[in-house]
Design a protein around this motif. Structure first.
Motif, mmCIF file in Angstrom:
data_model
loop_
_atom_site.group_PDB
_atom_site.id
_atom_site.type_symbol
_atom_site.label_atom_id
_atom_site.label_comp_id
_atom_site.label_asym_id
_atom_site.label_seq_id
_atom_site.Cartn_x
_atom_site.Cartn_y
_atom_site.Cartn_z
ATOM 1 N N GLY A 103 39.756 49.769 53.654
ATOM 2 C CA GLY A 103 39.311 50.438 52.441
ATOM 3 C C GLY A 103 39.460 49.633 51.169
ATOM 4 N N GLU A 104 40.166 48.510 51.219
ATOM 5 C CA GLU A 104 40.323 47.709 50.010
ATOM 6 C C GLU A 104 38.997 47.040 49.619
ATOM 7 O OE1 GLU A 104 42.676 47.773 52.341
ATOM 8 O OE2 GLU A 104 44.599 48.041 51.294
ATOM 9 N N VAL A 105 38.874 46.681 48.351
ATOM 10 C CA VAL A 105 37.717 45.937 47.851
ATOM 11 C C VAL A 105 38.196 44.645 47.198
ATOM 12 C CG1 VAL A 105 36.386 48.049 47.419
ATOM 13 C CG2 VAL A 105 37.723 47.032 45.562
ATOM 14 N N PHE A 106 37.280 43.677 47.070
ATOM 15 C CA PHE A 106 37.642 42.377 46.495
ATOM 16 C C PHE A 106 36.397 41.737 45.906
ATOM 17 C CE2 PHE A 106 39.114 37.853 46.746
ATOM 18 C CZ PHE A 106 40.312 38.015 46.066
ATOM 19 N N ARG A 107 36.561 41.159 44.700
ATOM 20 C CA ARG A 107 35.469 40.384 44.108
ATOM 21 C C ARG A 107 35.430 39.041 44.841
ATOM 22 N NH1 ARG A 107 37.551 40.833 38.133
ATOM 23 N NH2 ARG A 107 39.473 41.075 39.344
ATOM 24 N N ARG B 17 48.235 49.040 55.919
ATOM 25 C CA ARG B 17 46.980 49.786 55.970
ATOM 26 C C ARG B 17 47.233 51.238 55.640
ATOM 27 N NH1 ARG B 17 42.131 48.322 60.273
ATOM 28 N NH2 ARG B 17 41.005 50.220 59.755
ATOM 29 N N GLU B 18 46.400 51.802 54.806
ATOM 30 C CA GLU B 18 46.511 53.198 54.345
ATOM 31 C C GLU B 18 47.785 53.445 53.549
ATOM 32 O OE1 GLU B 18 44.302 55.936 54.774
ATOM 33 O OE2 GLU B 18 42.875 54.362 55.341
ATOM 34 N N VAL C 109 35.374 47.984 35.237
ATOM 35 C CA VAL C 109 36.727 48.558 35.253
ATOM 36 C C VAL C 109 37.106 49.024 36.647
ATOM 37 C CG1 VAL C 109 38.259 50.249 34.170
ATOM 38 C CG2 VAL C 109 36.343 49.298 32.867
ATOM 39 N N PHE C 110 36.175 49.663 37.353
ATOM 40 C CA PHE C 110 36.461 50.208 38.679
ATOM 41 C C PHE C 110 35.407 49.767 39.690
ATOM 42 C CE2 PHE C 110 37.908 53.755 35.768
ATOM 43 C CZ PHE C 110 39.272 53.557 35.932
ATOM 44 N N ILE C 111 35.849 49.513 40.919
ATOM 45 C CA ILE C 111 34.967 49.313 42.068
ATOM 46 C C ILE C 111 35.406 50.298 43.144
ATOM 47 C CG2 ILE C 111 34.254 47.742 43.919
ATOM 48 C CD1 ILE C 111 34.762 45.399 42.030
ATOM 49 N N SER C 112 34.455 51.026 43.703
ATOM 50 C CA SER C 112 34.775 51.975 44.770
ATOM 51 C C SER C 112 34.376 51.429 46.128
ATOM 52 C CB SER C 112 34.025 53.295 44.551
ATOM 53 O OG SER C 112 34.567 54.009 43.469
ATOM 54 N N SER C 113 35.126 51.849 47.155
ATOM 55 C CA SER C 113 34.668 51.690 48.533
ATOM 56 C C SER C 113 34.604 53.070 49.157
ATOM 57 C CB SER C 113 35.611 50.791 49.337
ATOM 58 O OG SER C 113 36.828 51.452 49.593
ATOM 59 N N GLY D 20 42.578 41.871 48.608
ATOM 60 C CA GLY D 20 42.250 43.061 47.829
ATOM 61 C C GLY D 20 42.592 42.929 46.357
ATOM 62 N N GLU D 21 42.005 43.829 45.582
ATOM 63 C CA GLU D 21 42.279 43.891 44.142
ATOM 64 C C GLU D 21 43.648 44.538 43.906
ATOM 65 O OE1 GLU D 21 40.356 42.782 41.676
ATOM 66 O OE2 GLU D 21 38.586 42.238 42.841
ATOM 67 N N PHE D 22 44.266 44.190 42.807
ATOM 68 C CA PHE D 22 43.792 43.474 41.679
ATOM 69 C C PHE D 22 43.882 41.972 41.928
ATOM 70 C CE2 PHE D 22 45.061 41.590 37.490
ATOM 71 C CZ PHE D 22 43.777 41.577 36.944
ATOM 72 N N PHE D 23 42.726 41.300 41.734
ATOM 73 C CA PHE D 23 42.642 39.848 41.817
ATOM 74 C C PHE D 23 42.752 39.369 40.373
ATOM 75 C CE2 PHE D 23 39.512 36.165 43.077
ATOM 76 C CZ PHE D 23 40.576 35.284 43.174
#
Lengths: 250, 250, 250, 250
Positions: free
Chosen positions: C182-186, D244-245, A174-178, C162-165
Motif C-alpha cells: 500500500g505504500e507509494v513512492f515518487r 506491512r500494514e 501534498v498528498f498521493i493516494s494508493s 515509501g514516502e516520505f522521500f
C-alpha cells in the motif's frame, strides 16, 4: 488572514444525490447532506470562522455576486449535475478566484466547469467504484495543509481515482493516494490562478461517509485556512499601460 | 521526435497588420508577413523540417482538422483580431494540443483565445510601446530552448511587456527580459497541458523587425524542436474505468 | 545531443554485492553484474551509443578526470559501500554534473554521497524488503522519459521504497510507484543542478532481476537520452563581474 | 504558527564589515550593525515576536544547540568571512533547517556554507558594485511574502546581482529585480528542504542603507512569518522500516 476578521467559508454542493436519495445510503451517512457534514467539520476545527452552505437549487445556485464578495474560501462538490451549473455563475466564480478568493475542489468536482475552466485541461482520470481502501500519503510534510494529518490517512472504503490525472503540474503536491487495487493518484494538489489559491482533494464519494472522518475534516480545515486570501477585497489582474518611470512618481 | 520522419511546423499569423499595412513599416520589415519571416527562419535552422503558413483569412483560418493532424508544432501570432478567431477552431486547436501537438505562442498571442483557454488565467500584463531596448536573459541555461542563444539576447527596439504577467507558474522559466524603462517580464516560459508542450516567447511586435533577428529565429527553432511530440498520433487524455488488476492481463 | 557524435554513457556500480556473492542469487540474476545488465540494455536500445562500465574497485573508482570528460551521462548504483567512495571523486563527479554531465541515480543510490551532495537533503525514505509487487505509474505521459513505457510498468518483486522521500521538489515528477503493502513512492523524478540534468529512478534492488526487465531498460535508455547534454564541453557556472553595457560590445 | 506562542527570530550577521568599519559608511548607515537594523525592523512589524541577534564573534558563533532549538526562523547575512564559519555549526544549522527551522538567507549569504550546502549548486552569479538603482518586481502577488510590498519596490542604490544565478529551480519565484545597467535577477525565491522553509532575498549590500528601508523590512517580516514552522519541535526526516500494514495498527 488577519486575525481580526472572521474567515468566511462557503460550502457548495450540487445536492442532487441528497435530493434523489441516490444512493439510498446517503441519508444515513449524511443526514444534513455532504455540505452539512463538511460545514460541521469546518465549524468544529475553525471555531472563529463563519461557515455557510449553498446548493444548485438555490437562486443563482446560492452564488450571487454579493455572496461571493463576502466569501474568503469556496468549497465545491459536484458530480451528477455539472452541466446544470449556469455558465454565468461559473464565470463569476472564476473571476472571484482570479481576484483572490480561495477555492477547494472536492472529489468529482474535478470535472466541474469551474475547475476545468481554471486549469484548461480535460481533468480526466481513471476510476472504479468498488469500495477499495484508500491510503492518503503525505509527500510534503512541511505544507500547512499536511499539519496534524496522519501519514497515511486511512479511508476504509472509497471510489478509486487513478492516474493519469490530466491536470497541469501543480504548485505543490501534498498528498498521493494508493488504492487496494494498486492504482495511485495525486490526491492533494495546489494551484495558483491569478491571485487565487486552489486546493484539490480527491477523497469523498457520495457512496461512503468520508467527510464524517475527523482526519479528512482536518485536511479540509487546513485547506480553507491555507487558501484564504491575505486581503479581503478582490483584485482581478488587469492590463495596464504605465508611463516610463511611472513608478518613481508614487 | 524520431529522426525518420520530417518535423512539420505550421506558422499561423492572423495577418491583419500585414493586410492593412498598419503600421506602414510592416511591409518593409516583413515583405512576406511576419509568418513568412518566421517560416524562413525555421527553414534555415531546421533544414529537414516541413514548414508551412496559414492566416485568419484562409478557410477555417487554415486550421482544418486534416491540417492539424499533419502538424507537429503550431506557432501562433495574433493581436488585432483575437475575437475573429472562430470558437470551433479554437476548440479544435486546444484538443490537438491536449492530444500532443506542440504549440508556440508569440508576443501578443498571450491574449489569444487558444492561450487563455489552455492556461485558464487572464494572461494580462503591463505594456508600453516606445521602442525600448529589450534584453532577454537566460535563467535556465541547460534548457534545450536556450542552446546557442546569447546571454543576453539584445533586441534594439521592442514594445515593453511587464509584470505582473498573469499566467500559472510555468513548468520551466527559460528567459527573463528587462526593458530600458526598468520593467521585467518572464519572456520565455514553458507549460505542459495534457500531452502537449507549450512555449510562450514574448519578443516580436508588429512595429519592429524582431523576427528578422537571427538569435530570435534560433529561439523559435529550438522551441519547435523541443515542443515536437515524440509520437505523431494524437492521444487526448480520456476517462477510463479499468477493472481491478486489469493491467495484469496485458 | 547532436546526431553527429556518439552518446557516451558510463554505468557505475559499486560492485560489492557481486564481489561478495551476497545475496547468493545475484550471480544468477546478473552474471555480468548489475552494471553489465544495465549496460547491455543501453546497448540494445541506444545502438549508436558508446556504453562502458566502472566499479568501486577500479583505480579512482574508474572515475578519473579524463574518463568523466569523455562521459555524457553517468549512471550510479551504490548501496553497501557509499562511505568507501572517495570524497575527491565525489567532488569531481559533482563538478562534472554542475558543468553539464547527465546523471542517472538508481535505487539505493538515493543515499550515495553524490546524490545527497547535489540535493542537500537527507534523501531518507521508508523501506521494507519483502519482495512485494511494484507498480510504476506514469503521471507525466508527455515526458521523454515516459515514451514507450507501459502504464503501469509491473515489477513482480521489488524492495518497497515509501514516502516520505526527503528530496527537494523535483523539476518533473514522471513516475509514482505503489507497492503490494500500500505504500507509494515518487519513483521517477528529474532535477536540474547547474547545467546538469539528473534523473532518479528507484526500481532495481540487488535481490531481484529488475534490470533484466525490458521495460526498465527502456526507462533507463530514455533517461540517458534525456540527460545527455546539448554540448559536449563542461561549463561549470562561475561568478562574473561584467562592466556596465559589457554585453553591448560583443 | 499557533498564535499562542511568540514567534522567535534570530538575526545572524558575521559582523565583520561592522567590526572593521569597512566600508566607512557602515557605521553611519548601521549604527547597530546590519543585524541591529534588521532586528529593529522585525520588532516594529512583528510586535509579538522575540527577536534576537548573534554574530560570528560570539561563542559557537551564537548558534549553539540550545539557541537553535529555541529559534523558529534564522536570518543569515554573511560576506567577508564565509570560510570562518565552523563546519560543525554549519552542519548544526542545516540539521535544524531540515528538521523544520525557517531560514532567510540575505544578499551575499548566497555564498554562505549553509546555503550552498542546502542547495547543492555553486550559487554563483554576476555582480557589479556601482550603486545602481534596483527595481524589485512582484511576480507572484498572491504569495504571503509579497503582501504590502509596492510593485516595484525601488531601491535607490544597490550592488547589481545578475543572472545566471546558479540555484535549483525554486518552489516559488516571488520577486525579480532589474538594475539600471539592464541585468535581471531572481531576487526573491523560496525553497523547501526537509521540513524547513527557506527564503532567499538578494537586496542588502553593506555599502547601502537597504535594511533601513521600510519596504525591505516588510519583505523580511513577511518572510519570517512565512518561514516559521507550524510546530515548534524539530523533526528531521529519517529512514524507517515499517512492517506491512503497520499503519493499520495505530
Amino acid at each position: 488572514m488577519s486575525g481580526e476578521r472572521a474567515l468566511r467559508a462557503l460550502v457548495w454542493n450540487e445536492g442532487v444525490h441528497e435530493a434523489n436519495r441516490n444512493p439510498p445510503s446517503i441519508a444515513e451517512h449524511y443526514p444534513d447532506g455532504m455540505h452539512g457534514a463538511i460545514a460541521a467539520g469546518l465549524r468544529r476545527l475553525l471555531p472563529g470562522a463563519e461557515v455557510s452552505t449553498a446548493t444548485l437549487a438555490d437562486p443563482e445556485h446560492g452564488l450571487g455576486e454579493q455572496v461571493l464578495e463576502r466569501t474568503d474560501v469556496l468549497l465545491w462538490w459536484g458530480h451528477a449535475a455539472h452541466d446544470a451549473v449556469d455558465d454565468a455563475v461559473v464565470e463569476r466564480v472564476v473571476e472571484h478566484v482570479l481576484g483572490g478568493m480561495g477555492l477547494l475542489v472536492l472529489h468529482s468536482g474535478h470535472f466541474s466547469k469551474v475547475f476545468r475552466r481554471l486549469l484548461g485541461t480535460t481533468c480526466s482520470l481513471a476510476w472504479r467504484n468498488e469500495g477499495e481502501r484508500e491510503l492518503v500519503w503525505t509527500v510534503k510534510p512541511s505544507h500547512p495543509i499536511a499539519q496534524g494529518v496522519p501519514n497515511p490517512l486511512v479511508i476504509p472504503e472509497q471510489e478509486m481515482y487513478g492516474e493519469f490525472f490530466d491536470i497541469p503540474d501543480p504548485d505543490d503536491l501534498v498528498f498521493i493516494s494508493s488504492f487496494a487495487g494498486g492504482e495511485v493518484f495525486r490526491s492533494g494538489v495546489t494551484f495558483t490562478r491569478g491571485r487565487g489559491r486552489i486546493f484539490y482533494f480527491s477523497p469523498g464519494d457520495q457512496d461512503y461517509p468520508v467527510y464524517q472522518q475527523a482526519e479528512v475534516q482536518q485536511v479540509l480545515a487546513n485547506g480553507v485556512r491555507w487558501a484564504a486570501p491575505d486581503e479581503p477585497q478582490r483584485r482581478m489582474p488587469r492590463v495596464s499601460n504605465p508611463p516610463r518611470e511611472g513608478f518613481a512618481q508614487r
